[in-house]
Design an enzyme around this catalytic site. Structure first.
Site, mmCIF file in Angstrom:
data_model
loop_
_atom_site.group_PDB
_atom_site.id
_atom_site.type_symbol
_atom_site.label_atom_id
_atom_site.label_comp_id
_atom_site.label_asym_id
_atom_site.label_seq_id
_atom_site.Cartn_x
_atom_site.Cartn_y
_atom_site.Cartn_z
ATOM 1 N N PHE A 165 57.989 43.384 -27.234
ATOM 2 C CA PHE A 165 56.834 44.145 -27.732
ATOM 3 C C PHE A 165 55.954 44.606 -26.582
ATOM 4 C CE2 PHE A 165 55.629 39.639 -27.755
ATOM 5 C CZ PHE A 165 54.377 39.626 -27.197
ATOM 6 N N TYR A 168 50.939 35.924 -14.679
ATOM 7 C CA TYR A 168 50.006 35.582 -15.758
ATOM 8 C C TYR A 168 49.505 34.133 -15.789
ATOM 9 C CZ TYR A 168 50.907 40.239 -17.399
ATOM 10 O OH TYR A 168 50.988 41.604 -17.474
HETATM 11 C C1 LIG Z 1 51.381 43.786 -12.360
HETATM 12 C C2 LIG Z 1 50.246 44.783 -12.239
HETATM 13 C C3 LIG Z 1 49.762 45.182 -13.651
HETATM 14 C C4 LIG Z 1 49.098 44.077 -11.482
HETATM 15 O O1 LIG Z 1 47.936 44.907 -11.500
HETATM 16 P P1 LIG Z 1 46.784 44.761 -10.367
HETATM 17 O O2 LIG Z 1 45.640 45.581 -10.799
HETATM 18 O O3 LIG Z 1 47.396 45.026 -9.042
HETATM 19 O O4 LIG Z 1 46.415 43.230 -10.498
HETATM 20 P P2 LIG Z 1 45.046 42.566 -9.933
HETATM 21 O O5 LIG Z 1 44.587 43.324 -8.737
HETATM 22 O O6 LIG Z 1 44.085 42.410 -11.056
HETATM 23 O O7 LIG Z 1 45.624 41.147 -9.506
HETATM 24 C C5 LIG Z 1 45.046 39.924 -9.865
HETATM 25 C C6 LIG Z 1 45.741 38.838 -9.112
HETATM 26 O O8 LIG Z 1 47.122 38.768 -9.566
HETATM 27 C C7 LIG Z 1 47.968 38.877 -8.449
HETATM 28 N N1 LIG Z 1 49.145 39.661 -8.869
HETATM 29 C C8 LIG Z 1 49.097 40.848 -9.491
HETATM 30 N N2 LIG Z 1 50.357 41.288 -9.708
HETATM 31 C C9 LIG Z 1 51.180 40.344 -9.217
HETATM 32 C C10 LIG Z 1 52.602 40.247 -9.138
HETATM 33 N N3 LIG Z 1 53.408 41.209 -9.634
HETATM 34 N N4 LIG Z 1 53.122 39.147 -8.574
HETATM 35 C C11 LIG Z 1 52.311 38.179 -8.092
HETATM 36 N N5 LIG Z 1 50.941 38.221 -8.118
HETATM 37 C C12 LIG Z 1 50.407 39.308 -8.685
HETATM 38 C C13 LIG Z 1 47.169 39.596 -7.394
HETATM 39 O O9 LIG Z 1 47.674 39.334 -6.106
HETATM 40 C C14 LIG Z 1 45.796 39.041 -7.620
HETATM 41 O O10 LIG Z 1 45.731 37.768 -7.011
HETATM 42 P P3 LIG Z 1 44.367 37.196 -6.365
HETATM 43 O O11 LIG Z 1 43.372 37.131 -7.509
HETATM 44 O O12 LIG Z 1 44.777 35.874 -5.838
HETATM 45 O O13 LIG Z 1 43.975 38.195 -5.333
HETATM 46 C C15 LIG Z 1 50.655 46.065 -11.484
HETATM 47 O O14 LIG Z 1 51.066 45.700 -10.188
HETATM 48 C C16 LIG Z 1 51.780 46.843 -12.153
HETATM 49 O O15 LIG Z 1 51.503 47.728 -12.948
HETATM 50 N N6 LIG Z 1 53.067 46.488 -11.856
HETATM 51 C C17 LIG Z 1 54.199 47.203 -12.448
HETATM 52 C C18 LIG Z 1 54.278 47.054 -13.967
HETATM 53 C C19 LIG Z 1 54.227 45.597 -14.406
HETATM 54 O O16 LIG Z 1 54.982 44.772 -13.917
HETATM 55 N N7 LIG Z 1 53.341 45.291 -15.360
HETATM 56 C C20 LIG Z 1 53.235 43.976 -15.953
HETATM 57 C C21 LIG Z 1 53.758 44.075 -17.320
HETATM 58 S S1 LIG Z 1 53.908 42.510 -18.113
#
Ligand SMILES: CC(C)(COP(=O)(O)OP(=O)(O)OC[C@H]1O[C@@H](n2cnc3c(N)ncnc32)[C@H](O)[C@@H]1OP(=O)(O)O)[C@@H](O)C(=O)NCCC(=O)NCCS
Length: 425
Positions: free
Chosen positions: A425, A132
């Site tokens: 939350f 984030y």
């Molecule tokens: C985390 C999650 C929501 C990311 O969704 P996503 O659609 O793949 O994210 P995006 O494609 O929009 O990624 C945006 C950027 O964040 C980075 N990023 C996304 N998830 C990341 C992670 N877990 N660790 C590090 N970097 C991450 C991407 O590499 C990308 O980087 P870039 O802009 O330099 O290419 C998804 O992987 C997921 O559902 N994970 C399991 C549940 C979870 O952890 N949710 C978060 C709850 S707080």
């Protein structure tokens, strides 16, 4: 970015749509589809929340592949009334659709909506720390865990103490707990509200819940009979042979006075047949070790980030809290997403003490003046509740300013208690 897949709103009262949405979000967190009972609880929890879904055609059928949930909630800030923030949760993208920009699209659209609606902050709890920062969030509170060895617990003679009483609370009776929690969460930066649905779920003790099958809740009342603290804990029998060695796990302990706090810890650490207590999500400046003759009876750690904030309006965020130090600084807040970047003058004059506690009201306005401090919007979020040292950020190269101005920031933003959020939350 996968602009082809449309983002839609889900009606949280539509059971069928909510089931698809919850099935997708739970799969991303490696959990099975919701049971009917879990769905009922979810319906109550999210009734007034904003739910977003992205759908795709998978195997000839349209399915939810990404989710986001947001709602308005108050976060306590230093020296002032809690502030309404955009609380962000359930950010998930199925593994088949990850890293195609779906989270970026859902989250930035929601942050823009919240900013346009006049909110100064967004808040979330990060599943993984690297996700984030790129969206302008910074760690605002930290939490730690405790292990208390009962055989070494002896309270100091000067530890706060007052007449009062303790009683077990039957499962489901949460009104007094909710009232105590509400007072406590307003009094400390980082505090987050728990609504009726939260307490209803907490009241249903059992496997996989806030309290397990051997859960207990004990309420403390002051001399006048007014509830001023509670502890919720689970017991496990961890004896070896005939040597009693039960373990208590504190799920929640909240108190509005140091005397009630002491009484509750004294209660838990003196239960017969129980030799140790564990507690997670505790404040990093926990009082307990200071109350004991042997503070090493409490082992503390690790310390982890908990609540993250995102500033959506720099003037609004800086004006929402009060300050203990005085000073004037021009801050240039850089926002790579272009949502909130601004150069502002923060002025806290000595002697304008609003209330008896020494909190000072700030004057905050945008300015064209040269900045004393240049910082990212995430760094400002980390400083805002007083949980991150400006000196540490400066030494880490994350504030562009002189050491003297970093020191001035440190004095302005410091708070008497570490900010703390114990509510998921
Ligand atoms: C985390 C999650 C929501 C990311 O969704 P996503 O659609 O793949 O994210 P995006 O494609 O929009 O990624 C945006 C950027 O964040 C980075 N990023 C996304 N998830 C990341 C992670 N877990 N660790 C590090 N970097 C991450 C991407 O590499 C990308 O980087 P870039 O802009 O330099 O290419 C998804 O992987 C997921 O559902 N994970 C399991 C549940 C979870 O952890 N949710 C978060 C709850 S707080």
């Amino acid at each position: 970015m996968d602009a082809a897949l449309p983002m839609t709103s889900i009606d949280p009262r539509d059971r069928v749509a909510l089931r698809d949405w919850a099935t997708a979000s739970r799969a991303a967190f490696l959990q099975p589809a919701p049971t009917e009972e879990a769905l009922d609880e979810r319906l109550a929890e999210v009734a007034d929340h904003r739910l977003t879904a992205v759908r795709d055609v998978v195997g000839g059928e349209e399915r939810v592949v990404a989710t986001l949930r947001t709602f308005d909630a108050e976060v306590a800030v230093p020296g002032a009334e809690p502030v309404v923030v955009d609380a962000v949760s359930t950010a998930t993208v199925l593994p088949t659709h990850r890293r195609r920009g779906l989270l970026s699209r859902m989250l930035t659209a929601d942050l823009e909506r919240a900013r346009d609606g006049g909110l100064a902050l967004a808040a979330l709890i990060a599943a993984e720390a690297p996700i984030y920062g790129r969206f302008g969030f910074g760690t605002a509170t930290r939490s730690t865990s405790l292990v208390v060895d009962h055989t070494h617990v002896r309270f100091r003679p000067d530890a706060p103490s007052a007449p009062g009483s303790l009683e077990f609370v039957p499962a489901g009776r949460t009104e007094d707990l909710a009232r105590v929690h509400d007072r406590a969460r307003r009094a400390r930066p980082g505090g987050f509200p728990r609504d009726a649905a939260w307490w209803a779920a907490a009241g249903r003790r059992g496997e996989g819940r806030w309290l397990g099958t051997r859960g207990h809740v004990v309420l403390h009342r002051d001399e006048a009979g007014v509830p001023d603290g509670y502890v919720a804990y689970d017991l496990a029998d961890t004896s070896t042979g005939r040597v009693a060695g039960g373990t208590a796990t504190v799920a929640d302990l909240s108190a509005t006075t140091p005397a009630a706090y002491r009484a509750l810890w004294e209660f838990v650490t003196s239960i017969d047949l129980v030799r140790s207590t564990r507690a997670a999500d505790r404040p990093v400046d926990e009082l307990l070790p200071h109350l004991l003759v042997d503070p090493r009876a409490v082992q503390t750690g690790p310390v982890d980030d908990f609540l993250w904030l995102r500033v959506l309006d720099v003037v609004g965020a800086l004006s929402a809290r009060r300050y203990l130090g005085a000073g004037t600084l021009v801050l240039e807040v850089v926002d790579p997403l272009g949502l909130a970047g601004a150069t502002v003058r923060l002025h806290v004059a000595p002697g304008e003490r609003g209330d008896g506690e020494g909190w000072l009201s700030p004057e905050v306005s945008t300015t064209g003046a040269a900045p004393d401090v240049v910082l990212g919007v995430g760094e400002l979020a980390s400083l805002l509740l007083g949980g991150t040292s400006a000196m540490a950020l400066h030494r880490a190269g994350r504030l562009r300013c002189s050491p003297a101005d970093a020191h001035a920031l440190q004095r302005l933003f410091a708070t008497p208690e570490a900010p703390w959020c114990p509510t998921w939350f």
